[in-house]
Design a protein around this motif. Structure first.
Motif, PDB file in Angstrom:
ATOM      1  N   ILE A  27       0.847  -1.194   0.000  1.00 56.90           N
ATOM      2  CA  ILE A  27       0.000   0.000   0.000  1.00 56.90           C
ATOM      3  C   ILE A  27       0.880   1.240   0.000  1.00 56.90           C
ATOM      4  O   ILE A  27       1.906   1.298   0.688  1.00 56.90           O
ATOM      5  CB  ILE A  27      -0.950  -0.013   1.219  1.00 56.90           C
ATOM      6  N   ASP A  28       0.503   2.215  -0.804  1.00 55.98           N
ATOM      7  CA  ASP A  28       1.210   3.489  -1.011  1.00 55.98           C
ATOM      8  C   ASP A  28       2.514   3.340  -1.781  1.00 55.98           C
ATOM      9  O   ASP A  28       3.269   4.313  -1.897  1.00 55.98           O
ATOM     10  CB  ASP A  28       1.464   4.219   0.314  1.00 55.98           C
ATOM     11  N   HIS A  40      -0.563   1.779  -5.198  1.00 55.05           N
ATOM     12  CA  HIS A  40      -1.561   0.910  -4.566  1.00 55.05           C
ATOM     13  C   HIS A  40      -2.211   1.653  -3.413  1.00 55.05           C
ATOM     14  O   HIS A  40      -1.554   1.978  -2.432  1.00 55.05           O
ATOM     15  CB  HIS A  40      -0.888  -0.367  -4.066  1.00 55.05           C
ATOM     16  N   ILE A  41      -3.512   1.927  -3.549  1.00 52.56           N
ATOM     17  CA  ILE A  41      -4.262   2.487  -2.430  1.00 52.56           C
ATOM     18  C   ILE A  41      -5.534   1.667  -2.229  1.00 52.56           C
ATOM     19  O   ILE A  41      -5.987   0.976  -3.128  1.00 52.56           O
ATOM     20  CB  ILE A  41      -4.612   3.984  -2.614  1.00 52.56           C
ATOM     21  N   GLU A  42      -6.083   1.750  -1.046  1.00 51.45           N
ATOM     22  CA  GLU A  42      -7.362   1.115  -0.726  1.00 51.45           C
ATOM     23  C   GLU A  42      -8.331   2.228  -0.366  1.00 51.45           C
ATOM     24  O   GLU A  42      -8.023   3.075   0.464  1.00 51.45           O
ATOM     25  CB  GLU A  42      -7.206   0.114   0.429  1.00 51.45           C
ATOM     26  N   VAL A 117      -6.787   8.442  -8.212  1.00 53.21           N
ATOM     27  CA  VAL A 117      -6.307   7.095  -8.476  1.00 53.21           C
ATOM     28  C   VAL A 117      -7.531   6.203  -8.700  1.00 53.21           C
ATOM     29  O   VAL A 117      -8.438   6.181  -7.876  1.00 53.21           O
ATOM     30  CB  VAL A 117      -5.448   6.563  -7.304  1.00 53.21           C
ATOM     31  N   LEU A 118      -7.532   5.492  -9.813  1.00 50.57           N
ATOM     32  CA  LEU A 118      -8.688   4.688 -10.206  1.00 50.57           C
ATOM     33  C   LEU A 118      -8.274   3.242 -10.449  1.00 50.57           C
ATOM     34  O   LEU A 118      -7.123   2.875 -10.242  1.00 50.57           O
ATOM     35  CB  LEU A 118      -9.325   5.270 -11.475  1.00 50.57           C
ATOM     36  N   ASN A 119      -9.224   2.448 -10.914  1.00 48.01           N
ATOM     37  CA  ASN A 119      -8.958   1.057 -11.282  1.00 48.01           C
ATOM     38  C   ASN A 119      -9.655   0.759 -12.605  1.00 48.01           C
ATOM     39  O   ASN A 119     -10.295   1.643 -13.193  1.00 48.01           O
ATOM     40  CB  ASN A 119      -9.415   0.110 -10.164  1.00 48.01           C
ATOM     41  N   ILE A 120      -9.560  -0.459 -13.075  1.00 48.36           N
ATOM     42  CA  ILE A 120     -10.149  -0.819 -14.367  1.00 48.36           C
ATOM     43  C   ILE A 120     -11.675  -0.698 -14.327  1.00 48.36           C
ATOM     44  O   ILE A 120     -12.291  -0.237 -15.289  1.00 48.36           O
ATOM     45  CB  ILE A 120      -9.686  -2.225 -14.796  1.00 48.36           C
TER      46      ILE A 120
END
Length: 148
Positions: A27-28, A40-42, A117-120
């Motif tokens: 993470i981070d 990588h973030i949550e 920050v996004l994802n697919i």
């Protein structure tokens, strides 16, 4: 069939990419892959990190959204490749993020963009919204041009 193919491909690519990020990237941690800046973030909230801690509620909303799309498709009022593609991206994205929210209470994001920050799944939802707008504009134009 196009609807199902797109939705399934979005869910598979989204979930596989998130699994790989969660497994191999701390993470981070920032990194570059094929020229893309990633981290990588949550996120337990929604877009932009708003409403942190409500991940499960957003997961339930995703389930209700998917049910709504299936209902609309069943009525048969909206037809064609454009709306099938739009709904495929929207449902695939909603399921992809919904899985994360319901299983983990948060979403794994990793693709750095100027506005966050996004994802697919997020990108699929953006594509689905764009196609839905185009579908609406084309439908409106066709309706208004018939009455002239």
């Amino acid at each position: 069939m196009l609807f199902y193919i797109i939705a399934i491909l979005v869910v598979i690519s989204d979930q596989l990419s998130k699994y790989l990020i969660r497994t191999y990237i701390a993470i981070d941690e920032d990194f570059t892959l094929w020229g893309l800046q990633l981290t990588h973030i949550e996120n337990s909230g929604m877009a932009g990190g708003l409403f942190q801690g409500y991940g499960v509620i957003f997961g339930v909303v995703a389930v209700l959204f998917v049910i709504g799309v299936f209902y609309i498709r069943r009525t048969g009022e909206m037809k064609g490749a454009l709306i099938d593609s739009s709904f495929g991206f929207l449902v695939g994205g909603a399921i992809g993020n919904g899985i994360d929210r319901l299983l983990f209470g948060q979403v794994t994001d990793f693709i750095i963009r100027t506005k966050g920050v996004l994802n697919i799944a997020d990108h699929a939802i953006e594509m689905g919204v764009l196609l839905l707008i185009i579908y609406g504009a084309v439908s409106w134009w066709l309706m208004t041009s018939k009455h002239k």
